[in-house]
Design an enzyme around this catalytic site. Structure first.
Site, PDB file in Angstrom:
ATOM      1  N   CYS A  98     -27.086  55.031  46.487  1.00 43.69           N
ATOM      2  CA  CYS A  98     -26.776  54.391  45.212  1.00 43.69           C
ATOM      3  C   CYS A  98     -27.908  53.420  44.978  1.00 43.69           C
ATOM      4  CB  CYS A  98     -25.435  53.658  45.256  1.00 43.69           C
ATOM      5  SG  CYS A  98     -25.163  52.702  43.747  1.00 43.69           S
ATOM      6  N   CYS A 101     -26.510  49.781  43.417  1.00 41.29           N
ATOM      7  CA  CYS A 101     -25.763  48.847  44.276  1.00 41.29           C
ATOM      8  C   CYS A 101     -25.375  49.569  45.554  1.00 41.29           C
ATOM      9  CB  CYS A 101     -24.574  48.261  43.541  1.00 41.29           C
ATOM     10  SG  CYS A 101     -23.671  49.436  42.513  1.00 41.29           S
ATOM     11  N   SER A 102     -24.122  49.928  45.727  1.00 40.89           N
ATOM     12  CA  SER A 102     -23.745  50.593  46.972  1.00 40.89           C
ATOM     13  C   SER A 102     -22.512  51.453  46.776  1.00 40.89           C
ATOM     14  CB  SER A 102     -23.494  49.553  48.062  1.00 40.89           C
ATOM     15  OG  SER A 102     -22.529  48.623  47.601  1.00 40.89           O
ATOM     16  N   CYS A 103     -22.423  52.161  45.638  1.00 36.80           N
ATOM     17  CA  CYS A 103     -21.259  52.995  45.362  1.00 36.80           C
ATOM     18  C   CYS A 103     -21.119  54.059  46.450  1.00 36.80           C
ATOM     19  CB  CYS A 103     -21.398  53.642  43.987  1.00 36.80           C
ATOM     20  SG  CYS A 103     -21.486  52.403  42.686  1.00 36.80           S
TER      21      CYS A 103
HETATM   22 FE    FE Z   1     -23.392  51.343  43.446  1.00 36.96          FE
END
Ligand code: FE
Length: 194
Positions: A98, A101-103
């Site tokens: 991602c 961000c950090s999905c």
């Molecule tokens: Fe994300």
């Protein structure tokens, strides 16, 4: 103070506030945290992969509509509402990141590993995926292309790894044990049977 301490403090502050405002009870918070820590581990994803390896009809439904097919196994829910499953082949390896961000598909894989959230992984996965894979100890044949999938708040990806050779006689339970979390992110391969 490390970023981890900072995050932990913020979580505690938010939790206290929600409890104080009676929007949440401590018991609910504990139950959610415990579920993600213990129950919703990568094992859920591994069950999905093992079924896909064992049942061609399921595999086809999974690739056509990941969310619906996983629902057949009772898997899904929070942060797995729209999961797209991408299949590795000898010609194509899939890698998930991602960039924003950090999905991550929490509902299928549990908590994301810390490296998944690092700025280094997120940028390098796109720029130099083959080098990132080498860092994880994965050497693909030169002829295998790599496709990088950028997750978002709406769409999360799950990699269907290649079934390892020598696993013809294994049942789903034994197959699931070969499926690591990293294999479903694309930074690893499914393990060979012992
Ligand atoms: Fe994300």
């Amino acid at each position: 103070m490390s970023a981890r301490d900072d995050t932990a403090l913020r979580m505690r502050a938010i939790e206290s506030l929600l409890i104080e405002k009676r929007l949440l009870t401590e018991e609910v918070v504990d139950r959610i945290a415990s579920a993600y820590e213990h129950d919703i581990g990568p094992l859920r994803g591994a069950r999905v992969v093992a079924r896909a390896w064992s049942d061609d009809g399921f595999r086809e439904r999974l690739l056509a509509d990941g969310t619906a097919a996983m629902g057949e196994l009772g898997i899904g829910g929070f942060v797995a509402e729209h999961v797209v499953v991408v299949e590795n082949t000898p010609e194509l390896h899939n890698l998930v990141t991602c960039t924003l961000c950090s999905c991550y598909p929490w509902g299928v894989l549990g908590l994301p590993p810390s490296w998944y959230k690092s700025p280094e992984y997120r940028s390098r996965a796109v720029r130099e995926p083959r080098a990132v894979l080498a860092d994880f100890g994965v050497e693909l044949p030169a002829g295998t292309a790599i496709r990088v999938w950028d997750s978002s708040a709406e769409v999360r990806y799950l990699v269907l790894p290649l079934r390892p050779p020598g696993t013809e006689g294994l049942d789903e339970e034994a197959l699931a044990e070969l499926v690591t979390r990293d294999a479903m992110i694309g930074t690893g391969l499914a393990q060979a049977p012992a």
